[in-house]
Design an enzyme around this catalytic site. Structure first.
Site, short mmCIF file in Angstrom:
data_model
loop_
_atom_site.label_atom_id
_atom_site.label_comp_id
_atom_site.label_asym_id
_atom_site.label_seq_id
_atom_site.Cartn_x
_atom_site.Cartn_y
_atom_site.Cartn_z
N HIS B 66 0.86 -1.20 0.00
CA HIS B 66 0.00 0.00 0.00
C HIS B 66 0.89 1.25 0.00
CE1 HIS B 66 -3.85 -2.23 0.97
NE2 HIS B 66 -2.93 -3.13 1.21
N TYR B 334 4.04 -5.60 9.52
CA TYR B 334 3.97 -4.13 9.48
C TYR B 334 5.12 -3.53 10.31
CZ TYR B 334 -0.95 -4.22 7.80
OH TYR B 334 -2.11 -4.42 7.10
#
Lengths: 180, 358
Positions: B66, B334
Protein backbone atom coordinates in the site's frame (compact mmCIF):
# COMPACT_ATOMS: atom_id res chain seq x y z
CA UNK A 1 32.37 -19.25 55.05
CA UNK A 2 31.81 -16.17 57.04
CA UNK A 3 28.69 -14.09 56.52
CA UNK A 4 30.34 -11.31 54.52
CA UNK A 5 31.55 -13.82 51.96
CA UNK A 6 28.07 -14.45 50.65
CA UNK A 7 25.72 -11.91 49.18
CA UNK A 8 22.94 -10.60 51.39
CA UNK A 9 19.87 -12.88 51.16
CA UNK A 10 17.87 -10.03 49.63
CA UNK A 11 20.52 -9.56 46.94
CA UNK A 12 20.53 -13.29 46.25
CA UNK A 13 16.75 -13.41 46.01
CA UNK A 14 16.74 -10.48 43.59
CA UNK A 15 19.54 -12.04 41.55
CA UNK A 16 17.79 -15.34 40.98
CA UNK A 17 14.37 -13.80 40.43
CA UNK A 18 15.75 -11.33 37.93
CA UNK A 19 17.91 -13.92 36.20
CA UNK A 20 14.74 -15.81 35.31
CA UNK A 21 12.98 -12.63 34.23
CA UNK A 22 15.85 -11.28 32.15
CA UNK A 23 16.51 -14.60 30.43
CA UNK A 24 12.79 -14.97 29.70
CA UNK A 25 12.79 -11.44 28.35
CA UNK A 26 15.71 -12.11 26.00
CA UNK A 27 14.08 -15.27 24.65
CA UNK A 28 10.66 -13.61 24.37
CA UNK A 29 12.16 -10.69 22.51
CA UNK A 30 14.15 -12.82 20.09
CA UNK A 31 11.19 -15.13 19.54
CA UNK A 32 8.51 -12.53 19.00
CA UNK A 33 10.32 -10.75 16.18
CA UNK A 34 11.23 -14.02 14.46
CA UNK A 35 7.70 -15.17 13.73
CA UNK A 36 4.41 -14.12 12.19
CA UNK A 37 2.52 -16.77 14.17
CA UNK A 38 -0.05 -15.88 16.83
CA UNK A 39 2.57 -16.09 19.54
CA UNK A 40 3.98 -12.83 18.16
CA UNK A 41 1.02 -11.05 19.73
CA UNK A 42 1.01 -12.58 23.18
CA UNK A 43 4.79 -12.55 23.51
CA UNK A 44 4.69 -8.83 22.74
CA UNK A 45 1.96 -8.37 25.34
CA UNK A 46 4.23 -9.99 27.96
CA UNK A 47 7.39 -8.24 26.78
CA UNK A 48 6.26 -4.69 27.60
CA UNK A 49 5.06 -5.06 31.22
CA UNK A 50 7.81 -7.57 32.08
CA UNK A 51 10.39 -5.07 30.87
CA UNK A 52 8.97 -2.41 33.14
CA UNK A 53 9.01 -4.79 36.13
CA UNK A 54 12.66 -5.58 35.39
CA UNK A 55 13.40 -1.85 35.18
CA UNK A 56 11.89 -1.18 38.62
CA UNK A 57 13.60 -4.20 40.19
CA UNK A 58 16.93 -3.21 38.59
CA UNK A 59 16.74 0.23 40.20
CA UNK A 60 16.01 -1.32 43.61
CA UNK A 61 18.83 -3.76 43.07
CA UNK A 62 21.27 -1.05 42.06
CA UNK A 63 20.43 0.98 45.17
CA UNK A 64 20.87 -2.10 47.35
CA UNK A 65 24.13 -3.05 45.68
CA UNK A 66 25.56 0.44 46.18
CA UNK A 67 24.77 0.30 49.89
CA UNK A 68 25.71 -3.36 50.42
CA UNK A 69 29.11 -4.17 48.87
CA UNK A 70 29.64 -7.54 47.22
CA UNK A 71 31.92 -10.12 48.85
CA UNK A 72 35.52 -9.67 47.68
CA UNK A 73 36.81 -11.79 44.81
CA UNK A 74 39.50 -14.36 45.72
CA UNK A 75 42.89 -12.69 46.17
CA UNK A 76 44.57 -15.11 43.78
CA UNK A 77 42.18 -14.45 40.90
CA UNK A 78 44.20 -13.21 37.89
CA UNK A 79 43.88 -9.50 37.29
CA UNK A 80 42.22 -9.89 33.87
CA UNK A 81 39.54 -12.08 35.39
CA UNK A 82 38.93 -9.53 38.15
CA UNK A 83 38.61 -6.78 35.56
CA UNK A 84 36.33 -8.96 33.44
CA UNK A 85 34.19 -9.73 36.48
CA UNK A 86 33.78 -6.08 37.47
CA UNK A 87 33.30 -4.92 33.89
CA UNK A 88 30.66 -7.53 33.10
CA UNK A 89 28.73 -6.69 36.25
CA UNK A 90 28.70 -3.00 35.41
CA UNK A 91 27.52 -3.96 31.93
CA UNK A 92 24.76 -6.21 33.24
CA UNK A 93 23.46 -3.48 35.55
CA UNK A 94 23.63 -0.90 32.76
CA UNK A 95 21.72 -3.19 30.38
CA UNK A 96 19.06 -4.11 32.96
CA UNK A 97 18.30 -0.41 33.33
CA UNK A 98 18.92 0.77 29.75
CA UNK A 99 17.03 -1.91 27.84
CA UNK A 100 13.60 -1.19 29.34
CA UNK A 101 14.22 2.54 28.95
CA UNK A 102 15.18 2.11 25.30
CA UNK A 103 12.12 -0.06 24.69
CA UNK A 104 9.87 2.49 26.36
CA UNK A 105 11.54 5.37 24.53
CA UNK A 106 11.36 3.57 21.21
CA UNK A 107 7.62 2.99 21.51
CA UNK A 108 7.24 6.65 22.52
CA UNK A 109 9.20 7.86 19.49
CA UNK A 110 7.14 5.59 17.23
CA UNK A 111 3.98 7.07 18.81
CA UNK A 112 2.80 3.64 19.90
CA UNK A 113 0.72 3.35 23.04
CA UNK A 114 2.98 1.88 25.75
CA UNK A 115 0.37 -0.63 26.85
CA UNK A 116 0.85 -2.52 30.10
CA UNK A 117 -2.49 -4.33 30.36
CA UNK A 118 -6.05 -3.43 29.46
CA UNK A 119 -6.29 0.32 29.08
CA UNK A 120 -3.34 0.91 31.43
CA UNK A 121 -0.46 2.46 29.56
CA UNK A 122 2.62 4.50 30.39
CA UNK A 123 3.13 8.09 29.28
CA UNK A 124 5.41 8.97 26.38
CA UNK A 125 8.99 9.70 27.44
CA UNK A 126 10.18 10.94 24.02
CA UNK A 127 8.63 13.03 21.26
CA UNK A 128 7.31 11.32 18.12
CA UNK A 129 10.27 11.03 15.76
CA UNK A 130 10.63 8.23 13.18
CA UNK A 131 14.42 8.50 12.89
CA UNK A 132 14.79 8.34 16.66
CA UNK A 133 12.47 5.35 16.67
CA UNK A 134 14.66 3.54 14.16
CA UNK A 135 17.86 4.29 16.11
CA UNK A 136 16.35 3.09 19.37
CA UNK A 137 14.78 0.02 17.77
CA UNK A 138 18.11 -1.08 16.29
CA UNK A 139 19.91 -0.29 19.57
CA UNK A 140 17.37 -2.47 21.36
CA UNK A 141 18.24 -5.34 19.01
CA UNK A 142 22.03 -5.09 19.21
CA UNK A 143 22.12 -4.43 22.94
CA UNK A 144 19.94 -7.51 23.42
CA UNK A 145 22.61 -9.56 21.67
CA UNK A 146 25.27 -7.96 23.84
CA UNK A 147 23.08 -8.72 26.88
CA UNK A 148 22.80 -12.37 25.90
CA UNK A 149 26.55 -12.69 25.23
CA UNK A 150 27.30 -11.08 28.58
CA UNK A 151 24.91 -13.52 30.22
CA UNK A 152 26.75 -16.45 28.58
CA UNK A 153 30.10 -15.14 29.85
CA UNK A 154 28.61 -14.56 33.30
CA UNK A 155 27.17 -18.06 33.49
CA UNK A 156 30.33 -19.64 32.11
CA UNK A 157 32.48 -17.75 34.61
CA UNK A 158 30.19 -18.64 37.52
CA UNK A 159 30.39 -22.32 36.59
CA UNK A 160 34.15 -22.05 36.20
CA UNK A 161 34.37 -20.68 39.74
CA UNK A 162 32.05 -23.40 41.05
CA UNK A 163 33.42 -26.40 39.15
CA UNK A 164 37.06 -25.68 38.35
CA UNK A 165 38.45 -23.11 40.78
CA UNK A 166 36.00 -24.07 43.55
CA UNK A 167 36.83 -20.83 45.29
CA UNK A 168 33.46 -20.01 46.82
CA UNK A 169 32.52 -17.32 44.31
CA UNK A 170 29.55 -19.31 42.98
CA UNK A 171 28.50 -20.15 46.54
CA UNK A 172 28.50 -16.46 47.43
CA UNK A 173 25.40 -16.22 45.24
CA UNK A 174 23.86 -19.69 45.74
CA UNK A 175 24.33 -19.45 49.49
CA UNK A 176 25.67 -23.02 49.56
CA UNK A 177 28.88 -24.20 51.15
CA UNK A 178 32.07 -24.02 49.14
CA UNK A 179 33.51 -27.46 48.40
CA UNK A 180 36.77 -28.31 50.05
CA UNK B 1 36.71 -17.99 50.31
CA UNK B 2 39.10 -20.84 50.66
CA UNK B 3 42.81 -20.42 50.97
CA UNK B 4 44.69 -21.11 47.82
CA UNK B 5 47.02 -23.55 49.54
CA UNK B 6 44.19 -25.74 50.81
CA UNK B 7 42.55 -26.09 47.41
CA UNK B 8 43.25 -29.29 45.58
CA UNK B 9 42.76 -29.44 41.82
CA UNK B 10 39.33 -31.02 41.24
CA UNK B 11 38.92 -34.48 39.84
CA UNK B 12 37.81 -34.95 36.21
CA UNK B 13 38.79 -31.43 35.13
CA UNK B 14 38.10 -32.31 31.50
CA UNK B 15 34.54 -33.35 32.23
CA UNK B 16 34.00 -30.24 34.30
CA UNK B 17 35.11 -28.01 31.45
CA UNK B 18 32.92 -30.01 29.08
CA UNK B 19 29.93 -29.41 31.34
CA UNK B 20 30.57 -25.67 31.34
CA UNK B 21 30.98 -25.67 27.57
CA UNK B 22 27.75 -27.60 27.19
CA UNK B 23 25.83 -25.15 29.36
CA UNK B 24 27.12 -22.16 27.39
CA UNK B 25 26.75 -23.75 23.96
CA UNK B 26 23.34 -25.19 24.83
CA UNK B 27 22.06 -21.76 25.88
CA UNK B 28 23.43 -20.22 22.70
CA UNK B 29 21.79 -22.86 20.51
CA UNK B 30 18.46 -22.44 22.31
CA UNK B 31 18.63 -18.69 21.76
CA UNK B 32 19.58 -19.19 18.13
CA UNK B 33 16.60 -21.46 17.60
CA UNK B 34 14.10 -19.19 19.34
CA UNK B 35 15.45 -16.18 17.47
CA UNK B 36 15.05 -18.01 14.18
CA UNK B 37 18.70 -17.96 13.08
CA UNK B 38 18.81 -21.74 13.48
CA UNK B 39 15.27 -22.19 12.15
CA UNK B 40 15.48 -20.87 8.58
CA UNK B 41 12.23 -22.60 7.56
CA UNK B 42 10.19 -20.46 9.97
CA UNK B 43 7.97 -17.86 8.30
CA UNK B 44 9.47 -14.63 9.58
CA UNK B 45 8.24 -11.05 9.18
CA UNK B 46 11.39 -10.45 7.15
CA UNK B 47 10.48 -13.14 4.62
CA UNK B 48 7.04 -11.67 4.10
CA UNK B 49 8.30 -8.11 3.68
CA UNK B 50 11.13 -9.30 1.42
CA UNK B 51 8.53 -10.99 -0.79
CA UNK B 52 6.52 -7.75 -0.97
CA UNK B 53 9.67 -5.81 -1.81
CA UNK B 54 10.58 -8.32 -4.49
CA UNK B 55 7.19 -7.78 -6.14
CA UNK B 56 6.87 -4.02 -5.68
CA UNK B 57 10.48 -3.01 -6.30
CA UNK B 58 12.86 -1.08 -4.05
CA UNK B 59 11.36 2.23 -2.97
CA UNK B 60 13.28 3.38 0.13
CA UNK B 61 11.26 5.42 2.59
CA UNK B 62 7.92 4.03 1.43
CA UNK B 63 5.66 1.42 2.91
CA UNK B 64 6.38 -2.04 1.52
CA UNK B 65 2.72 -2.54 0.73
CA UNK B 66 0.00 0.00 0.00
CA UNK B 67 2.91 2.25 -0.89
CA UNK B 68 0.83 4.77 -2.85
CA UNK B 69 -1.60 6.76 -0.77
CA UNK B 70 -2.67 10.04 0.72
CA UNK B 71 -3.07 11.31 4.28
CA UNK B 72 -6.47 12.41 5.54
CA UNK B 73 -7.64 13.90 8.81
CA UNK B 74 -10.87 14.37 10.69
CA UNK B 75 -12.76 12.78 13.53
CA UNK B 76 -15.04 9.94 14.47
CA UNK B 77 -18.22 10.77 16.33
CA UNK B 78 -19.75 7.83 18.18
CA UNK B 79 -23.51 7.67 18.66
CA UNK B 80 -23.54 5.51 21.79
CA UNK B 81 -25.23 2.56 20.07
CA UNK B 82 -22.30 0.21 20.69
CA UNK B 83 -21.76 1.14 24.32
CA UNK B 84 -23.65 -1.88 25.59
CA UNK B 85 -21.36 -4.13 23.50
CA UNK B 86 -17.98 -2.52 24.06
CA UNK B 87 -16.49 -0.68 27.00
CA UNK B 88 -14.36 1.50 24.72
CA UNK B 89 -14.83 5.24 25.05
CA UNK B 90 -14.51 5.55 21.26
CA UNK B 91 -18.14 4.42 20.94
CA UNK B 92 -19.50 7.02 23.38
CA UNK B 93 -21.26 10.12 22.07
CA UNK B 94 -18.08 12.08 21.66
CA UNK B 95 -15.58 13.05 19.00
CA UNK B 96 -12.28 11.18 18.63
CA UNK B 97 -9.69 12.67 16.28
CA UNK B 98 -8.37 10.40 13.54
CA UNK B 99 -5.25 10.31 11.39
CA UNK B 100 -6.10 8.37 8.26
CA UNK B 101 -4.60 7.15 5.04
CA UNK B 102 -6.30 6.19 1.78
CA UNK B 103 -4.19 4.00 -0.47
CA UNK B 104 -3.97 1.31 -3.12
CA UNK B 105 -2.38 -2.09 -2.56
CA UNK B 106 1.06 -2.94 -3.91
CA UNK B 107 4.61 -1.97 -3.14
CA UNK B 108 5.06 0.54 -5.97
CA UNK B 109 4.35 4.16 -4.94
CA UNK B 110 4.13 5.15 -8.63
CA UNK B 111 1.62 2.51 -9.68
CA UNK B 112 -1.32 3.71 -11.74
CA UNK B 113 -4.51 4.07 -9.72
CA UNK B 114 -6.19 1.79 -12.25
CA UNK B 115 -3.62 -1.00 -11.72
CA UNK B 116 -5.71 -2.63 -8.98
CA UNK B 117 -9.43 -2.72 -8.24
CA UNK B 118 -8.86 -2.42 -4.48
CA UNK B 119 -8.68 0.73 -2.33
CA UNK B 120 -7.70 0.75 1.32
CA UNK B 121 -8.42 2.97 4.30
CA UNK B 122 -6.26 2.99 7.42
CA UNK B 123 -7.23 4.90 10.54
CA UNK B 124 -5.71 5.75 13.87
CA UNK B 125 -8.24 6.89 16.46
CA UNK B 126 -6.56 8.89 19.22
CA UNK B 127 -8.66 8.39 22.33
CA UNK B 128 -8.72 11.05 25.02
CA UNK B 129 -7.02 8.82 27.62
CA UNK B 130 -4.02 8.11 25.35
CA UNK B 131 -5.26 4.77 24.07
CA UNK B 132 -5.27 4.20 20.32
CA UNK B 133 -7.31 2.18 17.89
CA UNK B 134 -5.56 1.42 14.63
CA UNK B 135 -7.24 -0.32 11.75
CA UNK B 136 -6.33 -1.07 8.16
CA UNK B 137 -9.39 -1.72 6.02
CA UNK B 138 -9.78 -2.79 2.41
CA UNK B 139 -12.58 -2.20 -0.07
CA UNK B 140 -13.17 -5.85 -0.88
CA UNK B 141 -15.47 -8.45 0.65
CA UNK B 142 -12.88 -11.02 1.78
CA UNK B 143 -9.14 -11.57 1.93
CA UNK B 144 -7.69 -13.83 -0.81
CA UNK B 145 -6.16 -16.31 1.63
CA UNK B 146 -6.64 -17.57 5.19
CA UNK B 147 -3.12 -17.92 6.54
CA UNK B 148 0.18 -16.03 6.60
CA UNK B 149 1.91 -18.93 4.83
CA UNK B 150 -0.61 -18.80 1.99
CA UNK B 151 -0.16 -15.02 1.78
CA UNK B 152 3.58 -15.50 1.47
CA UNK B 153 3.15 -18.25 -1.12
CA UNK B 154 0.81 -15.94 -3.04
CA UNK B 155 3.49 -13.23 -3.18
CA UNK B 156 6.04 -15.74 -4.41
CA UNK B 157 3.63 -17.20 -6.99
CA UNK B 158 2.75 -13.76 -8.36
CA UNK B 159 6.31 -12.43 -8.50
CA UNK B 160 6.67 -10.53 -11.78
CA UNK B 161 8.65 -12.37 -14.42
CA UNK B 162 11.72 -10.20 -15.18
CA UNK B 163 11.11 -10.67 -18.92
CA UNK B 164 7.45 -9.72 -19.14
CA UNK B 165 7.10 -7.65 -15.95
CA UNK B 166 3.99 -9.68 -15.22
CA UNK B 167 3.38 -12.73 -13.02
CA UNK B 168 3.85 -16.08 -14.69
CA UNK B 169 0.27 -17.29 -15.33
CA UNK B 170 1.30 -20.90 -14.84
CA UNK B 171 2.72 -20.27 -11.37
CA UNK B 172 -0.17 -18.05 -10.31
CA UNK B 173 -2.65 -20.58 -11.67
CA UNK B 174 -0.97 -23.38 -9.77
CA UNK B 175 -1.19 -21.36 -6.57
CA UNK B 176 -4.90 -20.59 -6.94
CA UNK B 177 -5.58 -24.17 -7.97
CA UNK B 178 -4.02 -25.48 -4.80
CA UNK B 179 -5.74 -22.86 -2.60
CA UNK B 180 -9.51 -23.27 -2.98
CA UNK B 181 -10.01 -20.72 -0.18
CA UNK B 182 -9.18 -18.04 -2.78
CA UNK B 183 -12.45 -18.78 -4.59
CA UNK B 184 -14.53 -16.11 -2.83
CA UNK B 185 -11.97 -13.41 -3.51
CA UNK B 186 -11.40 -14.45 -7.12
CA UNK B 187 -15.16 -14.50 -7.73
CA UNK B 188 -15.33 -10.87 -6.59
CA UNK B 189 -12.14 -9.80 -8.36
CA UNK B 190 -13.35 -11.16 -11.71
CA UNK B 191 -15.91 -8.39 -12.06
CA UNK B 192 -14.33 -5.71 -9.85
CA UNK B 193 -13.39 -2.46 -11.62
CA UNK B 194 -10.89 0.07 -10.27
CA UNK B 195 -13.13 2.63 -8.54
CA UNK B 196 -12.75 6.26 -9.65
CA UNK B 197 -12.95 7.65 -6.11
CA UNK B 198 -11.86 6.80 -2.59
CA UNK B 199 -14.97 8.57 -1.32
CA UNK B 200 -17.57 6.14 -2.62
CA UNK B 201 -16.01 2.91 -1.35
CA UNK B 202 -17.00 0.65 1.53
CA UNK B 203 -13.94 -0.36 3.54
CA UNK B 204 -13.99 -3.66 5.45
CA UNK B 205 -12.01 -4.76 8.49
CA UNK B 206 -11.70 -8.13 6.69
CA UNK B 207 -10.40 -9.80 9.87
CA UNK B 208 -12.74 -10.55 12.77
CA UNK B 209 -12.28 -9.01 16.21
CA UNK B 210 -14.05 -9.21 19.55
CA UNK B 211 -15.93 -6.46 21.30
CA UNK B 212 -15.90 -6.82 25.08
CA UNK B 213 -18.59 -5.15 27.13
CA UNK B 214 -18.15 -3.74 30.61
CA UNK B 215 -19.57 -6.96 32.11
CA UNK B 216 -16.71 -8.88 30.48
CA UNK B 217 -18.73 -10.62 27.79
CA UNK B 218 -17.21 -10.69 24.31
CA UNK B 219 -18.80 -10.93 20.89
CA UNK B 220 -17.15 -11.54 17.52
CA UNK B 221 -17.51 -8.77 14.99
CA UNK B 222 -16.31 -7.43 11.68
CA UNK B 223 -16.68 -3.76 10.82
CA UNK B 224 -16.91 -1.63 7.76
CA UNK B 225 -16.92 2.04 6.86
CA UNK B 226 -19.90 2.68 4.58
CA UNK B 227 -19.79 5.94 2.60
CA UNK B 228 -22.51 8.57 2.61
CA UNK B 229 -21.17 9.75 -0.74
CA UNK B 230 -23.19 8.19 -3.58
CA UNK B 231 -21.49 6.88 -6.68
CA UNK B 232 -22.09 9.38 -9.45
CA UNK B 233 -22.42 7.95 -12.93
CA UNK B 234 -19.51 5.99 -14.30
CA UNK B 235 -17.00 8.62 -13.09
CA UNK B 236 -14.37 7.30 -15.42
CA UNK B 237 -11.16 9.28 -15.14
CA UNK B 238 -9.57 10.80 -18.22
CA UNK B 239 -7.56 8.36 -20.28
CA UNK B 240 -3.91 8.32 -19.26
CA UNK B 241 -4.55 9.87 -15.84
CA UNK B 242 -2.76 7.60 -13.39
CA UNK B 243 -3.24 9.70 -10.26
CA UNK B 244 -6.94 10.44 -10.40
CA UNK B 245 -7.71 9.22 -6.87
CA UNK B 246 -5.76 12.00 -5.15
CA UNK B 247 -7.13 14.76 -7.40
CA UNK B 248 -10.68 13.44 -6.98
CA UNK B 249 -10.27 13.41 -3.20
CA UNK B 250 -8.85 16.93 -2.98
CA UNK B 251 -11.65 18.22 -5.22
CA UNK B 252 -14.30 16.61 -3.05
CA UNK B 253 -12.76 17.81 0.21
CA UNK B 254 -12.53 21.36 -1.14
CA UNK B 255 -16.33 21.19 -1.50
CA UNK B 256 -16.89 19.83 2.03
CA UNK B 257 -16.22 16.96 4.40
CA UNK B 258 -16.72 13.31 3.44
CA UNK B 259 -18.61 10.98 5.73
CA UNK B 260 -18.66 7.26 6.39
CA UNK B 261 -20.70 5.24 8.89
CA UNK B 262 -18.95 2.69 11.06
CA UNK B 263 -21.12 -0.40 10.76
CA UNK B 264 -20.35 -3.16 13.25
CA UNK B 265 -21.55 -6.61 12.16
CA UNK B 266 -21.96 -9.38 14.73
CA UNK B 267 -21.06 -12.99 13.91
CA UNK B 268 -23.83 -15.53 13.86
CA UNK B 269 -23.51 -19.08 15.19
CA UNK B 270 -20.93 -20.96 13.17
CA UNK B 271 -19.60 -17.94 11.28
CA UNK B 272 -15.84 -18.25 10.83
CA UNK B 273 -14.02 -16.00 13.30
CA UNK B 274 -10.56 -17.08 12.24
CA UNK B 275 -10.83 -17.09 8.47
CA UNK B 276 -10.71 -13.78 6.60
CA UNK B 277 -11.17 -15.54 3.24
CA UNK B 278 -14.77 -16.43 4.11
CA UNK B 279 -17.60 -13.92 4.06
CA UNK B 280 -20.39 -13.88 6.64
CA UNK B 281 -24.00 -14.04 5.46
CA UNK B 282 -25.56 -10.66 4.66
CA UNK B 283 -28.35 -10.98 7.22
CA UNK B 284 -26.15 -10.70 10.30
CA UNK B 285 -27.06 -8.16 12.93
CA UNK B 286 -25.40 -4.81 12.24
CA UNK B 287 -25.16 -1.68 14.36
CA UNK B 288 -24.35 1.80 13.09
CA UNK B 289 -21.81 2.94 15.68
CA UNK B 290 -21.20 6.50 14.54
CA UNK B 291 -19.93 8.74 11.80
CA UNK B 292 -16.43 9.22 10.45
CA UNK B 293 -15.92 12.73 9.16
CA UNK B 294 -12.91 13.39 6.92
CA UNK B 295 -12.28 17.08 6.32
CA UNK B 296 -8.63 17.47 5.31
CA UNK B 297 -5.94 15.81 3.23
CA UNK B 298 -2.18 16.05 2.95
CA UNK B 299 0.48 14.61 0.70
CA UNK B 300 1.76 11.34 2.17
CA UNK B 301 5.39 12.47 1.98
CA UNK B 302 4.78 15.30 4.45
CA UNK B 303 1.49 14.39 6.11
CA UNK B 304 0.99 12.95 9.59
CA UNK B 305 0.05 9.49 8.29
CA UNK B 306 3.52 8.92 6.85
CA UNK B 307 5.06 7.65 10.07
CA UNK B 308 2.09 5.73 11.38
CA UNK B 309 2.25 1.95 11.43
CA UNK B 310 -1.41 1.00 10.99
CA UNK B 311 -0.99 -2.22 12.96
CA UNK B 312 -4.51 -3.66 13.34
CA UNK B 313 -3.66 -5.28 16.67
CA UNK B 314 -3.25 -1.91 18.42
CA UNK B 315 -6.64 -1.70 20.06
CA UNK B 316 -8.22 0.13 22.96
CA UNK B 317 -9.76 -1.72 25.87
CA UNK B 318 -13.15 -3.02 24.73
CA UNK B 319 -11.90 -4.21 21.31
CA UNK B 320 -9.72 -7.33 21.09
CA UNK B 321 -8.03 -9.45 18.45
CA UNK B 322 -9.59 -12.73 17.34
CA UNK B 323 -7.79 -15.98 16.57
CA UNK B 324 -7.52 -15.00 12.92
CA UNK B 325 -3.88 -15.96 12.17
CA UNK B 326 -3.54 -13.09 9.71
CA UNK B 327 -3.77 -10.51 12.51
CA UNK B 328 -0.54 -11.44 14.26
CA UNK B 329 1.16 -11.73 10.88
CA UNK B 330 0.00 -8.27 9.88
CA UNK B 331 1.30 -6.89 13.17
CA UNK B 332 4.69 -8.60 12.78
CA UNK B 333 5.14 -7.75 9.11
CA UNK B 334 3.97 -4.13 9.48
CA UNK B 335 6.52 -3.66 12.28
CA UNK B 336 9.27 -4.93 9.99
CA UNK B 337 8.17 -2.64 7.16
CA UNK B 338 7.93 0.28 9.60
CA UNK B 339 11.46 -0.29 10.84
CA UNK B 340 12.77 -0.47 7.28
CA UNK B 341 11.23 2.80 6.21
CA UNK B 342 11.99 4.70 9.41
CA UNK B 343 15.61 3.46 9.17
CA UNK B 344 15.70 4.86 5.65
CA UNK B 345 14.18 8.15 6.76
CA UNK B 346 16.63 8.32 9.66
CA UNK B 347 19.62 7.49 7.42
CA UNK B 348 20.72 4.63 9.66
CA UNK B 349 23.96 2.92 8.61
CA UNK B 350 23.23 0.34 5.96
CA UNK B 351 19.74 1.64 5.20
CA UNK B 352 19.00 2.74 1.65
CA UNK B 353 18.48 6.48 1.19
CA UNK B 354 15.04 7.64 0.17
CA UNK B 355 15.48 8.91 -3.37
CA UNK B 356 12.58 11.29 -3.42
CA UNK B 357 12.67 14.68 -1.80
CA UNK B 358 10.47 14.73 1.24
Amino acid sequence: MSRDQTFHPFARALHWLMSIMVLSMLFIGAGMVSTVAEKHDWLLAIHRPLGIVIFVLALIRLAFRLTHPAPPLPADLPLWQKLAAHGSHVLLYALMIAMPLIGWGMLSAGNYPVTMFGSVHLPKILPTDPALFAWLRESHRYLAWLFFLTFLAHMGAALMHGLIRRDGVLQSMTGGKAPR
Amino acid sequence: MQDTENRRPPAHVGWRWALIGLAVAGSAVAFGYVGGWLAPERLSPKKIVDSLEANGGAHPGYRRNHAKGICVGGYFEGNGALQSFSSSAVFAKERTPVVGRLAIPGGNPYAADSSVPIRSFALRFDLADGEQWRTGMNAMPVFPVSTPQAFYDLQVATHPDPKTGKPDPAKAGAFFGSHPETGAFLGWAKTAKPPASYATETYQSINAFYLRDSAGERRAVRWKMVPETPETGDGSPAAGDTDYLASDLSKRLAAGPLRWHLIMTFAGDGDPIDDAAKAWPDDRKSVDAGTLVIDSWQDQATGPCRDVNYDPTILPKGIETSNDPLLAARSAAYADSYLRRTSEEGHLPGAARPKEAK
